[in-house]
Design a protein around this motif. Structure first.
Motif, PDB file in Angstrom:
ATOM      1  N   LEU A 313       0.818  -1.203   0.000  1.00  0.00           N
ATOM      2  CA  LEU A 313       0.000   0.000   0.000  1.00  0.00           C
ATOM      3  C   LEU A 313       0.859   1.262   0.000  1.00  0.00           C
ATOM      4  CD1 LEU A 313      -2.575  -0.963   2.764  1.00  0.00           C
ATOM      5  CD2 LEU A 313      -3.084  -0.744   0.326  1.00  0.00           C
ATOM      6  N   SER A 314       0.338   2.285  -0.617  1.00  0.00           N
ATOM      7  CA  SER A 314       0.814   3.637  -0.411  1.00  0.00           C
ATOM      8  C   SER A 314      -0.271   4.339   0.414  1.00  0.00           C
ATOM      9  CB  SER A 314       1.056   4.345  -1.745  1.00  0.00           C
ATOM     10  OG  SER A 314       1.659   5.620  -1.518  1.00  0.00           O
ATOM     11  N   ALA A 315      -0.274   5.648   0.410  1.00  0.00           N
ATOM     12  CA  ALA A 315      -1.272   6.379   1.196  1.00  0.00           C
ATOM     13  C   ALA A 315      -1.514   7.748   0.595  1.00  0.00           C
ATOM     14  CB  ALA A 315      -0.823   6.520   2.649  1.00  0.00           C
ATOM     15  N   LEU A 316      -2.681   8.262   0.872  1.00  0.00           N
ATOM     16  CA  LEU A 316      -3.023   9.659   0.639  1.00  0.00           C
ATOM     17  C   LEU A 316      -3.209  10.258   2.025  1.00  0.00           C
ATOM     18  CD1 LEU A 316      -3.755  11.821  -1.487  1.00  0.00           C
ATOM     19  CD2 LEU A 316      -6.101  10.959  -1.426  1.00  0.00           C
ATOM     20  N   THR A 317      -2.422  11.280   2.364  1.00  0.00           N
ATOM     21  CA  THR A 317      -2.432  11.803   3.723  1.00  0.00           C
ATOM     22  C   THR A 317      -2.639  13.318   3.723  1.00  0.00           C
ATOM     23  OG1 THR A 317      -0.048  12.276   3.917  1.00  0.00           O
ATOM     24  CG2 THR A 317      -0.779  10.011   4.395  1.00  0.00           C
ATOM     25  N   TRP A 318      -3.157  13.798   4.848  1.00  0.00           N
ATOM     26  CA  TRP A 318      -3.296  15.225   5.096  1.00  0.00           C
ATOM     27  C   TRP A 318      -2.743  15.521   6.489  1.00  0.00           C
ATOM     28  CZ3 TRP A 318      -6.886  11.948   3.138  1.00  0.00           C
ATOM     29  CH2 TRP A 318      -7.316  12.189   1.823  1.00  0.00           C
ATOM     30  N   VAL A 382      -5.687   7.754   4.284  1.00  0.00           N
ATOM     31  CA  VAL A 382      -6.452   6.680   3.642  1.00  0.00           C
ATOM     32  C   VAL A 382      -5.476   5.841   2.828  1.00  0.00           C
ATOM     33  CG1 VAL A 382      -8.574   8.040   3.561  1.00  0.00           C
ATOM     34  CG2 VAL A 382      -7.061   8.034   1.584  1.00  0.00           C
ATOM     35  N   ASN A 383      -5.762   4.545   2.731  1.00  0.00           N
ATOM     36  CA  ASN A 383      -4.922   3.648   1.947  1.00  0.00           C
ATOM     37  C   ASN A 383      -5.042   3.988   0.468  1.00  0.00           C
ATOM     38  OD1 ASN A 383      -4.070   2.068   4.188  1.00  0.00           O
ATOM     39  ND2 ASN A 383      -6.031   0.987   4.163  1.00  0.00           N
ATOM     40  N   ALA A 384      -3.949   3.782  -0.258  1.00  0.00           N
ATOM     41  CA  ALA A 384      -3.912   4.120  -1.677  1.00  0.00           C
ATOM     42  C   ALA A 384      -3.004   3.142  -2.402  1.00  0.00           C
ATOM     43  CB  ALA A 384      -3.393   5.550  -1.871  1.00  0.00           C
ATOM     44  N   PRO A 385      -3.197   3.004  -3.720  1.00  0.00           N
ATOM     45  CA  PRO A 385      -2.283   2.137  -4.478  1.00  0.00           C
ATOM     46  C   PRO A 385      -0.936   2.815  -4.677  1.00  0.00           C
ATOM     47  CG  PRO A 385      -3.826   3.205  -5.961  1.00  0.00           C
ATOM     48  CD  PRO A 385      -4.249   3.580  -4.564  1.00  0.00           C
ATOM     49  N   ALA A 386       0.113   2.016  -4.714  1.00  0.00           N
ATOM     50  CA  ALA A 386       1.424   2.540  -5.089  1.00  0.00           C
ATOM     51  C   ALA A 386       1.424   2.870  -6.576  1.00  0.00           C
ATOM     52  CB  ALA A 386       2.505   1.521  -4.754  1.00  0.00           C
ATOM     53  N   GLU A 387       2.413   3.645  -6.988  1.00  0.00           N
ATOM     54  CA  GLU A 387       2.549   3.949  -8.403  1.00  0.00           C
ATOM     55  C   GLU A 387       2.780   2.654  -9.164  1.00  0.00           C
ATOM     56  OE1 GLU A 387       3.125   7.643  -9.835  1.00  0.00           O
ATOM     57  OE2 GLU A 387       1.540   7.410  -8.343  1.00  0.00           O
ATOM     58  N   GLY A 388       2.078   2.482 -10.262  1.00  0.00           N
ATOM     59  CA  GLY A 388       2.227   1.280 -11.066  1.00  0.00           C
ATOM     60  C   GLY A 388       2.101   1.622 -12.537  1.00  0.00           C
ATOM     61  N   PRO A 389       1.226   0.900 -13.260  1.00  0.00           N
ATOM     62  CA  PRO A 389       1.066   1.208 -14.679  1.00  0.00           C
ATOM     63  C   PRO A 389       0.528   2.623 -14.915  1.00  0.00           C
ATOM     64  CG  PRO A 389       0.161  -0.955 -14.145  1.00  0.00           C
ATOM     65  CD  PRO A 389       0.476  -0.273 -12.849  1.00  0.00           C
ATOM     66  N   LEU A 423      -1.694  20.133   4.662  1.00  0.00           N
ATOM     67  CA  LEU A 423      -0.660  19.729   3.705  1.00  0.00           C
ATOM     68  C   LEU A 423      -0.983  18.324   3.213  1.00  0.00           C
ATOM     69  CD1 LEU A 423       2.166  20.123   2.349  1.00  0.00           C
ATOM     70  CD2 LEU A 423       3.134  19.066   4.415  1.00  0.00           C
ATOM     71  N   ARG A 424      -1.147  18.173   1.902  1.00  0.00           N
ATOM     72  CA  ARG A 424      -1.511  16.868   1.326  1.00  0.00           C
ATOM     73  C   ARG A 424      -0.287  16.182   0.734  1.00  0.00           C
ATOM     74  NH1 ARG A 424      -6.150  16.769  -3.195  1.00  0.00           N
ATOM     75  NH2 ARG A 424      -4.446  17.385  -4.614  1.00  0.00           N
ATOM     76  N   SER A 425      -0.204  14.860   0.945  1.00  0.00           N
ATOM     77  CA  SER A 425       0.855  14.042   0.344  1.00  0.00           C
ATOM     78  C   SER A 425       0.210  12.894  -0.410  1.00  0.00           C
ATOM     79  CB  SER A 425       1.815  13.503   1.406  1.00  0.00           C
ATOM     80  OG  SER A 425       2.533  14.555   2.014  1.00  0.00           O
ATOM     81  N   THR A 426       0.722  12.601  -1.593  1.00  0.00           N
ATOM     82  CA  THR A 426       0.167  11.579  -2.474  1.00  0.00           C
ATOM     83  C   THR A 426       1.184  10.464  -2.703  1.00  0.00           C
ATOM     84  OG1 THR A 426       1.041  12.564  -4.511  1.00  0.00           O
ATOM     85  CG2 THR A 426      -1.063  13.448  -3.661  1.00  0.00           C
ATOM     86  N   PRO A 427       0.757   9.331  -3.301  1.00  0.00           N
ATOM     87  CA  PRO A 427       1.735   8.286  -3.634  1.00  0.00           C
ATOM     88  C   PRO A 427       2.888   8.801  -4.495  1.00  0.00           C
ATOM     89  CG  PRO A 427      -0.481   7.396  -3.756  1.00  0.00           C
ATOM     90  CD  PRO A 427      -0.632   8.869  -3.512  1.00  0.00           C
ATOM     91  N   ALA A 428       2.610   9.738  -5.412  1.00  0.00           N
ATOM     92  CA  ALA A 428       3.687  10.294  -6.235  1.00  0.00           C
ATOM     93  C   ALA A 428       4.684  11.068  -5.368  1.00  0.00           C
ATOM     94  CB  ALA A 428       3.105  11.203  -7.324  1.00  0.00           C
ATOM     95  N   ASP A 429       4.184  11.765  -4.354  1.00  0.00           N
ATOM     96  CA  ASP A 429       5.085  12.472  -3.434  1.00  0.00           C
ATOM     97  C   ASP A 429       5.977  11.494  -2.687  1.00  0.00           C
ATOM     98  OD1 ASP A 429       4.026  15.020  -4.042  1.00  0.00           O
ATOM     99  OD2 ASP A 429       2.389  14.724  -2.610  1.00  0.00           O
ATOM    100  N   PHE A 430       5.393  10.383  -2.215  1.00  0.00           N
ATOM    101  CA  PHE A 430       6.192   9.391  -1.492  1.00  0.00           C
ATOM    102  C   PHE A 430       7.223   8.741  -2.413  1.00  0.00           C
ATOM    103  CE2 PHE A 430       2.275   9.302   1.238  1.00  0.00           C
ATOM    104  CZ  PHE A 430       2.865   9.885   2.336  1.00  0.00           C
ATOM    105  N   SER A 437      10.698   3.236  -4.744  1.00  0.00           N
ATOM    106  CA  SER A 437       9.592   2.608  -4.013  1.00  0.00           C
ATOM    107  C   SER A 437       8.297   2.580  -4.795  1.00  0.00           C
ATOM    108  CB  SER A 437       9.355   3.349  -2.693  1.00  0.00           C
ATOM    109  OG  SER A 437       8.839   4.656  -2.935  1.00  0.00           O
ATOM    110  N   GLY A 438       8.153   3.461  -5.794  1.00  0.00           N
ATOM    111  CA  GLY A 438       6.861   3.592  -6.442  1.00  0.00           C
ATOM    112  C   GLY A 438       5.807   4.160  -5.509  1.00  0.00           C
TER     113      GLY A 438
END
Length: 522
Positions: A313-318, A382-389, A423-430, A437-438
């Motif tokens: 999992l990745s995450a979307l966070t605030w 919230v849980n989110a998909p990691a970067e993929g296709p 402040l928002r963080s997305t899977p792309a930010d991670f 890590s994707g």
């Protein structure tokens, strides 16, 4: 580069908790240690950005397995209690399924049984008691042979478990999934949801994770603490102790490549061209970065890159510093939605943000008798998909944000956010923060019963290069990543010890230390 003279020189790449622990323990043993960190502070995922004037823990928020850190500090001639102020949390988490359905899980199992009896009936409380017994048995069986051992294999596990441990796993059904096991233990779907969430601690789906992950229940029952100053204070403490024991820490030092000569790691080259010679290198980053050639061609075969479909999992966070009302927050709060299976079908099956997300809220000024703050420091996740296709679009992210905060409002929690206090963080930010890590926050997803043996250990195919961090064994989470640093240091030292007869190491301590530091578990 010149040949080595004097003490054995080690370069540790990355000041996440695994790298900090490895640097501390190697410096304590008299090695010449240089720890390089690309950012301006230690901690890795234990970051603490300033949001509207407030420092907010925006990575790991749960301090467990205290005995691991007591052992680490003691091995360096220090005391955890002297270095950090820890407060035990009587409430492990507050859970909500609607505006009226709420239940706390407590550090004291007797209080949890009473809460479950009031919430779901006495039969479910009795089932919880039996579930705790099995979770403890699983933890005790796996702690030494798996968690504290370097690179366990099926053969080593079978030998180390012994008849009693094998019987525990046989009773559990080692090939069963966590969700299947929870359906046997609990009849109330809400309790199945509650304990299934522990799979996400490893970045996994409860429908694909092995049932052995129920051991996380025992980890929390052994105690959950808050850290004065936040989880980042743990990183700062370890960094300071490593420096006092002789390690050199350099921030703003981005490693461009791990250098090789004569078939082994021999140092690093920084982004500005500076070369630092070493006899050994410890890489505390996502191991896929090596296979993706992000550290140079010379180490690309040291570790295979993780296929996007196997990412956790990745995450979307605030990260929020705002006024709240309408819901009595504790420190850890989970807001469940009805279609829990749909959340993981979306993430792992469709590669998209969940249409109906479960929302976790860490209220960092609440719990353990804390006074209600004027404004709350929150991490909302919230849980989110990691970067993929595909990469998530702003439209998708905005929609998930609306759904998430609408769910909180429906359950009674109002968060007064503004562009300035959030402040928002997305899977792309991670993915940008943790190259290779994707955006996956836990390395490889723990899916299938063989996944436990698929993580790389501390050693690599390249002599002189060692691995630490949450993407390698024993896995993700602050205490596990810390143990990976211990294992990397112990493995390196064993290679230097010409009298060592075995290359497989095990961290001492474990159950006996755990029992001395655990919260009440009667």
């Amino acid at each position: 580069m010149a040949e080595s003279r004097g003490p054995h020189r080690v370069v540790v790449i990355g000041a996440g908790v695994g790298g900090l622990v490895a640097a501390l323990q190697l410096a304590q043993r008299g090695l010449q240690v240089t720890l390089l960190e690309a950012t301006d502070a230690p901690g890795g995922k234990m970051r603490q950005p300033l949001v509207d004037g407030a420092a907010i823990d925006s990575g790991p928020t749960v301090f467990t397995m205290r005995w691991v850190f007591e052992q680490i500090y003691a091995s360096a001639g220090a005391s955890l209690a002297d270095e950090l102020r820890l407060t035990p949390l009587p409430v492990l988490a507050r859970h909500a399924w609607s505006r009226s359905e709420r239940m706390d899980l407590f550090a004291d199992p007797a209080q949890s049984r009473d809460a479950i009896a009031r919430f779901a009936g006495p039969a479910e409380a009795a089932r919880f008691r039996q579930f705790c017994r099995q979770a403890r048995a699983v933890y005790d069986a796996l702690e030494g042979p798996f968690i504290r051992s370097q690179a366990p294999t099926l053969a080593s596990m079978a030998g180390d478990l012994g008849l009693r441990g094998l019987a525990v796993l046989a009773a559990l059904g080692p090939m069963s999934r966590l969700w299947d096991a929870l359906r046997v233990h609990f009849h109330d779907a809400r309790l199945q949801q509650l304990f299934a969430r522990y799979a996400t601690y490893c970045g996994s789906s409860p429908w694909q994770a092995p049932s052995t992950l129920m051991l996380v229940t025992q980890v929390e029952l052994d105690g959950v603490w808050s850290v004065d100053g936040g989880m980042h204070a743990l990183a700062a403490s370890l960094a300071g102790l490593a420096q006092r024991r002789g390690a050199t820490l350099r921030y703003g030092a981005r490693v461009a490549s791990i250098d090789t000569a004569h078939g082994r790691a021999c140092g690093v080259t920084l982004g500005d061209g500076e070369q630092i010679a070493a006899d050994s290198v410890v890489f505390n980053g996502d191991m896929s970065a090596l296979g993706h050639r992000l550290l140079g061609d010379g180490v690309r075969r040291a570790a295979k890159p993780l296929a996007p479909g196997k990412r956790s999992l990745s995450a979307l966070t605030w990260s929020v510093h705002a006024e709240t009302d309408g819901f009595a927050l504790d420190r850890h709060n989970v807001f469940f939605q009805p279609d829990y299976a749909g959340e993981f079908r979306d993430i792992f099956g469709r590669g998209r943000l969940p249409q109906t997300p479960t929302v976790y809220v860490c209220a960092q000024d609440r719990g353990a008798g804390a006074l209600t703050p004027t404004r709350d420091r929150l991490l909302v996740l919230v849980n989110a998909p990691a970067e993929g296709p595909r990469t998530l679009t702003e439209t998708e992210i905005d929609a998930c944000e609306r759904h998430s905060f609408s769910l909180l409002a429906d359950y009674g929690l109002t968060v007064r956010r503004t562009p300035q206090n959030s402040l928002r963080s997305t899977p792309a930010d991670f993915h940008r923060r943790f190259p290779g890590s994707g955006g996956a926050l836990y390395g490889m997803a723990t899916h299938g019963w063989m996944a436990a043996f698929a993580r790389s250990g501390a050693t690599t195919r390249l002599p002189g290069l060692y691995l630490a961090g949450g993407s390698v064994h024993p896995g993700p989470g602050v205490p596990m990543a810390a143990m990976s640093g211990q294992l990397a240091a112990a493995t390196l030292m064993a290679r230097l010890d010409s009298t060592s007869r075995s290359r497989r190491v095990r961290i001492c301590g474990g159950t006996s230390m755990r029992s001395r530091t655990a919260a009440t578990t009667g």
